[in-house]
Design a protein around this motif. Structure first.
Motif, PDB file in Angstrom:
ATOM      1  N   GLU A   1       0.797  -1.227   0.000  1.00 17.90           N
ATOM      2  CA  GLU A   1       0.000   0.000   0.000  1.00 17.90           C
ATOM      3  C   GLU A   1       0.834   1.284   0.000  1.00 17.90           C
ATOM      4  O   GLU A   1       0.310   2.373  -0.197  1.00 17.90           O
ATOM      5  N   GLY A   2       2.124   1.163   0.282  1.00 18.43           N
ATOM      6  CA  GLY A   2       2.944   2.363   0.389  1.00 18.43           C
ATOM      7  C   GLY A   2       2.939   2.886   1.821  1.00 18.43           C
ATOM      8  O   GLY A   2       2.408   2.264   2.736  1.00 18.43           O
ATOM      9  N   GLU A   3       3.538   4.054   2.020  1.00 17.51           N
ATOM     10  CA  GLU A   3       3.640   4.609   3.374  1.00 17.51           C
ATOM     11  C   GLU A   3       2.257   4.783   3.999  1.00 17.51           C
ATOM     12  O   GLU A   3       1.268   5.047   3.324  1.00 17.51           O
ATOM     13  N   LYS A   4       2.205   4.636   5.322  1.00 13.02           N
ATOM     14  CA  LYS A   4       0.938   4.726   6.054  1.00 13.02           C
ATOM     15  C   LYS A   4       1.141   5.481   7.360  1.00 13.02           C
ATOM     16  O   LYS A   4       2.216   5.436   7.959  1.00 13.02           O
ATOM     17  N   THR A   5       0.082   6.140   7.807  1.00  8.63           N
ATOM     18  CA  THR A   5       0.111   6.735   9.142  1.00  8.63           C
ATOM     19  C   THR A   5      -0.052   5.616  10.157  1.00  8.63           C
ATOM     20  O   THR A   5      -0.461   4.498   9.802  1.00  8.63           O
ATOM     21  N   LEU A   6       0.198   5.922  11.403  1.00  5.32           N
ATOM     22  CA  LEU A   6       0.060   4.928  12.465  1.00  5.32           C
ATOM     23  C   LEU A   6      -1.374   4.399  12.519  1.00  5.32           C
ATOM     24  O   LEU A   6      -1.604   3.194  12.649  1.00  5.32           O
ATOM     25  N   GLU A   7      -2.348   5.320  12.403  1.00  8.99           N
ATOM     26  CA  GLU A   7      -3.751   4.928  12.468  1.00  8.99           C
ATOM     27  C   GLU A   7      -4.121   4.022  11.293  1.00  8.99           C
ATOM     28  O   GLU A   7      -4.830   3.014  11.470  1.00  8.99           O
ATOM     29  N   GLN A   8      -3.656   4.364  10.104  1.00 12.02           N
ATOM     30  CA  GLN A   8      -3.953   3.543   8.929  1.00 12.02           C
ATOM     31  C   GLN A   8      -3.318   2.164   9.046  1.00 12.02           C
ATOM     32  O   GLN A   8      -3.929   1.148   8.711  1.00 12.02           O
ATOM     33  N   LEU A   9      -2.086   2.136   9.540  1.00 12.26           N
ATOM     34  CA  LEU A   9      -1.378   0.863   9.692  1.00 12.26           C
ATOM     35  C   LEU A   9      -2.084  -0.020  10.726  1.00 12.26           C
ATOM     36  O   LEU A   9      -2.196  -1.239  10.550  1.00 12.26           O
ATOM     37  N   SER A  10      -2.564   0.588  11.795  1.00  7.60           N
ATOM     38  CA  SER A  10      -3.309  -0.147  12.816  1.00  7.60           C
ATOM     39  C   SER A  10      -4.579  -0.741  12.226  1.00  7.60           C
ATOM     40  O   SER A  10      -4.933  -1.893  12.489  1.00  7.60           O
TER      41      SER A  10
ATOM     42  N   VAL B   1       2.978   0.762  18.169  1.00  4.23           N
ATOM     43  CA  VAL B   1       4.011   1.759  18.463  1.00  4.23           C
ATOM     44  C   VAL B   1       5.257   1.084  19.027  1.00  4.23           C
ATOM     45  O   VAL B   1       6.387   1.381  18.624  1.00  4.23           O
ATOM     46  N   GLU B   2       5.038   0.152  19.940  1.00  3.06           N
ATOM     47  CA  GLU B   2       6.156  -0.566  20.559  1.00  3.06           C
ATOM     48  C   GLU B   2       6.925  -1.382  19.521  1.00  3.06           C
ATOM     49  O   GLU B   2       8.160  -1.360  19.471  1.00  3.06           O
ATOM     50  N   LYS B   3       6.177  -2.087  18.658  1.00  2.00           N
ATOM     51  CA  LYS B   3       6.820  -2.920  17.650  1.00  2.00           C
ATOM     52  C   LYS B   3       7.560  -2.071  16.613  1.00  2.00           C
ATOM     53  O   LYS B   3       8.691  -2.388  16.205  1.00  2.00           O
ATOM     54  N   LEU B   4       6.965  -0.965  16.182  1.00  2.00           N
ATOM     55  CA  LEU B   4       7.593  -0.098  15.186  1.00  2.00           C
ATOM     56  C   LEU B   4       8.883   0.523  15.710  1.00  2.00           C
ATOM     57  O   LEU B   4       9.848   0.723  14.959  1.00  2.00           O
TER      58      LEU B   4
ATOM     59  N   ILE C   1      10.471   5.793  10.221  1.00  2.00           N
ATOM     60  CA  ILE C   1       9.374   6.591  10.771  1.00  2.00           C
ATOM     61  C   ILE C   1       9.720   8.055  10.592  1.00  2.00           C
ATOM     62  O   ILE C   1      10.694   8.560  11.155  1.00  2.00           O
ATOM     63  N   GLN C   2       8.916   8.743   9.768  1.00  2.00           N
ATOM     64  CA  GLN C   2       9.127  10.170   9.507  1.00  2.00           C
ATOM     65  C   GLN C   2       7.885  10.931   9.951  1.00  2.00           C
ATOM     66  O   GLN C   2       6.866  10.917   9.267  1.00  2.00           O
ATOM     67  N   GLY C   3       7.979  11.561  11.099  1.00  4.08           N
ATOM     68  CA  GLY C   3       6.819  12.244  11.663  1.00  4.08           C
ATOM     69  C   GLY C   3       5.734  11.239  12.012  1.00  4.08           C
ATOM     70  O   GLY C   3       5.953  10.342  12.820  1.00  4.08           O
ATOM     71  N   SER C   4       4.560  11.368  11.366  1.00  4.99           N
ATOM     72  CA  SER C   4       3.455  10.447  11.631  1.00  4.99           C
ATOM     73  C   SER C   4       3.358   9.357  10.573  1.00  4.99           C
ATOM     74  O   SER C   4       2.426   8.557  10.580  1.00  4.99           O
ATOM     75  N   VAL C   5       4.335   9.308   9.646  1.00  2.01           N
ATOM     76  CA  VAL C   5       4.281   8.363   8.526  1.00  2.01           C
ATOM     77  C   VAL C   5       5.315   7.254   8.706  1.00  2.01           C
ATOM     78  O   VAL C   5       6.445   7.502   9.105  1.00  2.01           O
ATOM     79  N   VAL C   6       4.901   6.025   8.383  1.00  2.97           N
ATOM     80  CA  VAL C   6       5.787   4.859   8.474  1.00  2.97           C
ATOM     81  C   VAL C   6       6.046   4.326   7.064  1.00  2.97           C
ATOM     82  O   VAL C   6       5.121   4.181   6.262  1.00  2.97           O
ATOM     83  N   LYS C   7       7.319   4.055   6.754  1.00  2.01           N
ATOM     84  CA  LYS C   7       7.693   3.504   5.452  1.00  2.01           C
ATOM     85  C   LYS C   7       8.477   2.217   5.656  1.00  2.01           C
ATOM     86  O   LYS C   7       9.138   2.031   6.683  1.00  2.01           O
ATOM     87  N   ALA C   8       8.409   1.338   4.658  1.00  4.80           N
ATOM     88  CA  ALA C   8       9.194   0.101   4.704  1.00  4.80           C
ATOM     89  C   ALA C   8      10.583   0.354   4.141  1.00  4.80           C
ATOM     90  O   ALA C   8      10.749   1.093   3.179  1.00  4.80           O
ATOM     91  N   VAL C   9      11.579  -0.251   4.759  1.00  7.67           N
ATOM     92  CA  VAL C   9      12.925  -0.245   4.198  1.00  7.67           C
ATOM     93  C   VAL C   9      12.988  -1.412   3.234  1.00  7.67           C
ATOM     94  O   VAL C   9      12.489  -2.493   3.517  1.00  7.67           O
ATOM     95  N   CYS C  10      13.577  -1.198   2.047  1.00  4.71           N
ATOM     96  CA  CYS C  10      13.696  -2.283   1.077  1.00  4.71           C
ATOM     97  C   CYS C  10      14.366  -3.486   1.734  1.00  4.71           C
ATOM     98  O   CYS C  10      15.462  -3.370   2.297  1.00  4.71           O
ATOM     99  N   PRO C  11      13.738  -4.686   1.704  1.00  3.76           N
ATOM    100  CA  PRO C  11      14.323  -5.866   2.348  1.00  3.76           C
ATOM    101  C   PRO C  11      15.726  -6.198   1.882  1.00  3.76           C
ATOM    102  O   PRO C  11      16.531  -6.698   2.648  1.00  3.76           O
TER     103      PRO C  11
END
Length: 371
Positions: free
Chosen positions: A319-328, A339-342, A353-363
């Motif tokens: 889905e691409g980058e997501k906010t914490l609420e969207q990811l939940s 939050v603890e896991k991230l 984690i950039q501000g309120s947005v979470v992105k995946a690092v390329c595996p």
């Protein structure tokens, strides 16, 4: 649950808009309580649509459906339920609410076997052998409980002690075709029947494309056996191609009407089905799936993650980058636990984690840095 039913019964608001509303407001109840001005803050919801939501605020219809659900011993599966397979819920066209009977288990995706209602003895044998083989390999059989290929696949799976799911294009209080009432009972005992349609919904040709979408969404691979030129199995295969599922087609007599569609699939790039071993799933992440872009994902890395990390990474990649609420919302993980896991995943260079947005690092990058 009444608010989930209410949301899905608003005419003109399909799964994509429902998901946008849920991403913005988190729950159907919150959507129900929002003002016109607040609804307009949601992307994709214009004035007419927001006004329609406000006008359809009555819960009477939803309450009636919920009462029928309870009377019929039907269960409800929402997008937030962990029993909703991640690869299926990642498809934006998939319903946010599913009705089901039977036992819906974790990791319930499998291999779908679909095809002609008027099949030959050859087609019947192929479907029967495939259903039996999958059951003995502990791979679930997904189909549509139609006459012909579908019913033979379900039946052989059950006889071999396997788990099977039937996807219907009508309410679960109705058996269609009617003569499959005993088969439906056996499927409920040995798996589940599912539908996006509430009880009381009659079979209708316009429902079957949506039924076929659910079949493909719930499958890692799709086996098409003897599909005619206008077979519904071809719609399932088309959705499978769209969602990057592996489509296999049985080659057959070029003069047979029952095989025009399946032969055409092969001509258009589907894999030729020659052996039952082709139905095997090496692991839950090794597939041509819409959930994961194979050009950027190293499956070995996914196998090194724990279950919670896998769910998070899958969503971020799909889905691409997501906010914490969207990811939940998409993962079904409690915000506090998330939050603890991230925080741990960021330290291990698995996410950014950039501000309120979470992105995946390329595996692949993650692997080199962890080494």
């Amino acid at each position: 649950m009444v608010y989930w039913i209410w949301l899905t019964q608003i005419k003109g608001i399909g799964p994509k808009r429902q998901r946008r509303l849920l991403e913005k407001f988190n729950t159907p109840e919150n959507i129900y309580k929002k003002t016109l001005e607040e609804l307009l803050e949601c992307d994709g919801i214009g004035y007419n649509m927001a006004e329609k939501i406000i006008k359809e605020r009555s819960l009477k219809k939803a309450e009636k459906i919920l009462n029928n659900v309870k009377k019929q011993n039907i269960k409800l599966l929402t997008l937030k339920n962990p029993l909703y397979p991640t690869e299926a819920k990642n498809i934006k066209e998939m319903p946010v609410l599913i009705y089901y009977k039977g036992n819906l288990i974790e990791n319930s995706m499998g291999v779908s076997i679909v095809g002609s209602r008027r099949c030959s003895q050859y087609g019947k044998k192929v479907a029967t052998d495939a259903g039996d083989y999958l059951a003995r390999e502990n791979i679930w059989v997904i189909s549509g409980m139609a006459k012909g290929i579908d019913s033979y696949a379900h039946t052989s799976c059950i006889k071999a002690g396997g788990y099977t799911i039937a996807v219907l294009g009508n309410g679960l209080d109705i058996c269609y075709p009617q003569e499959h009432i005993e088969l439906m009972k056996k499927i409920i005992q040995n798996g589940a029947v599912i539908s996006e349609y509430p009880p009381g919904t009659r079979p209708d040709p316009k429902h079957f494309p949506r039924r076929n979408l659910l079949i493909s969404g719930w499958s890692y691979k799709i086996l098409v056996v003897e599909a005619g030129a206008k077979s519904g199995a071809l719609i399932t295969a088309d959705y499978g191609k769209k969602y990057k599922r592996q489509v296999l087609a049985l080659p057959d007599n070029i003069y047979s009407k029952e095989s025009i569609g399946s032969n055409r699939l092969i001509g258009n790039g589907a894999k030729i089905y020659l052996s039952k071993e082709q139905l095997l799933i090496n692991n839950r992440y090794e597939r041509e799936s819409a959930s994961i872009d194979n050009s950027s994902v190293n499956h070995c890395i996914l196998n090194e993650l724990d279950d919670m990390e896998k769910r998070i990474i899958e969503i971020l990649i799909a889905e691409g980058e997501k906010t914490l609420e969207q990811l939940s919302f998409f993962t079904g993980i409690n915000t506090m636990n998330l939050v603890e896991k991230l925080s741990i995943m960021e330290l291990e260079n698995k996410v950014i984690i950039q501000g309120s947005v979470v992105k995946a690092v390329c595996p692949l990058e993650t692997l080199s840095k962890r080494k």
